[in-house]
Structure formats: structure tokens, C-alpha cells
Design an enzyme around this catalytic site. Sequence first.
Site, PDB file in Angstrom:
ATOM      1  N   ASP A   1      -5.967  -2.986  -0.952  1.00 50.27           N
ATOM      2  CA  ASP A   1      -5.925  -3.132   0.505  1.00 50.27           C
ATOM      3  C   ASP A   1      -6.422  -1.879   1.224  1.00 50.27           C
ATOM      4  OD1 ASP A   1      -4.851  -5.770   0.634  1.00 50.27           O
ATOM      5  OD2 ASP A   1      -2.894  -4.973   0.074  1.00 50.27           O
ATOM      6  N   ASP A   2      -6.698  -0.837   0.467  1.00 48.58           N
ATOM      7  CA  ASP A   2      -7.123   0.428   1.064  1.00 48.58           C
ATOM      8  C   ASP A   2      -8.602   0.356   1.453  1.00 48.58           C
ATOM      9  OD1 ASP A   2      -6.091   3.573   1.011  1.00 48.58           O
ATOM     10  OD2 ASP A   2      -8.256   3.343   0.856  1.00 48.58           O
ATOM     11  N   LEU A   3      -8.876   0.527   2.746  1.00 47.85           N
ATOM     12  CA  LEU A   3     -10.251   0.414   3.236  1.00 47.85           C
ATOM     13  C   LEU A   3     -11.142   1.475   2.605  1.00 47.85           C
ATOM     14  CD1 LEU A   3     -12.310  -0.910   5.094  1.00 47.85           C
ATOM     15  CD2 LEU A   3     -11.561   0.644   6.923  1.00 47.85           C
TER      16      LEU A   3
ATOM     17  N   TRP B   1       0.827  -1.201   0.000  1.00 44.88           N
ATOM     18  CA  TRP B   1       0.000   0.000   0.000  1.00 44.88           C
ATOM     19  C   TRP B   1       0.865   1.256   0.000  1.00 44.88           C
ATOM     20  CZ3 TRP B   1      -0.308   4.126   3.355  1.00 44.88           C
ATOM     21  CH2 TRP B   1      -1.390   4.993   3.186  1.00 44.88           C
TER      22      TRP B   1
END
Length: 207
Positions: free
Chosen positions: A156-158, A137
Site C-alpha cells: 500500500d506504500d506509494l 501499513w
Amino acid sequence: MQSPSEASLFLASIDPDWARLVETIGPRPDMAPDTQEPYEALVRAVAYQQLHGKAAAAILGRLLELHGGQFPSPAALLATDVAQLRACGFSGRKIAYITGLAEASLAGSIPDHATALAMEDEALIAQLTALPGIGRWTVEMMLMHTLRRADILPVDDLGVREGFRRMKGLGTAPTPRSLQDIGIAWSPHRSSAAWYLWRVPRDYPAL
């Protein structure tokens, strides 16, 4: 990098949900070239890891104050007392990470801006994620915001996953693997797709 207008038009053509989101947010503004060195970009990204944006910005602001308003060179960062770095707000773990980045930069393990521009995305990711504290990330943020790569999707970034959930009116956000598969259709404008998904309003209703 493709023009922002082309990216916006491309995303709007995917389906009605994307068309509505692009219309709601508006065209992505032109992103001017960035000359920030990868070393600096990575240190800044580490500061933002697992922190609210305002808190991370305050920490970086105090770091710059220590160095006369300028971002410290690798040598200057290594010469900064640990107590001063703690006073800026860096945790012990992040101090280890950023000083490790300074050492890696001096050792030539972090490419300069010109070299990084000439490298492929995955080659840069492989080289830089070998450094302590640097995950995929973190490198993706550098690729998107410093090197202006057009086709990066940080699955993977919320925030990206939650933005997709709100755009589609889903009960749960997709998994990183699922979003990776979904995002294939957004290539070669996946960086712009992430930019839009970060900006989906929290009360955004799906069609």
C-alpha cells in the site's frame, strides 16, 4: 534476518532491472538490532501518517522536548495536556490515536518488544490493526524498522509502488494487489526489495 549482502545478491539475480538498481544504489547496509518498544514505534508511525518526513520528525522532536528529550511512556503521554500535543503539531485525530495507543499499552493490548519478536507477522498485524488509527501499513513499518523482519512488502506504500514503476519504466504504478503478486518472487527478501524501491532516483531511466 538474512544478511544484507545475501539480500542484495538475491535481488540482483532476479532480472536485469533489479541487477541495475542494486548496482546503482549499492549494497543495503547492515541493520543493527533495534530495542524500541512497539508502543513507541506505533506512535512514531502515526506521526508520520500522511505527512512529509521532515514535518513528522519536527512534531516528534517537539513531543520529546516536552518530556526532557525522552520518548514519553504511556502514562506520561496520557498525562500530557491536549493543548500541548496540539502545539507539537498533532491533529485532533492523531491525538486520539496516540492516546489510544498509550491506553492500549497500559491495558496490555500492545505486546512488549520481547513478546512481539516471538509473534508471527500476521498475528501481530491482526492484533495491532484492531486498534483505532492503526492500519496494516503502520504495523508493517514497525515490523520492518523495529523488529527487523526480512520479508515484509508494504504494497500500500506509494513510494514502493512508484519505485517499481520507475525501475521498470512503466507508465503507471502497479496496484497493491498486482505488486503483491509480483513481489512473491522477491521472497524471502521483500523488506530489502522495499528498501531499494524507496531509493529509486526520480529520474531513473529503465533499461
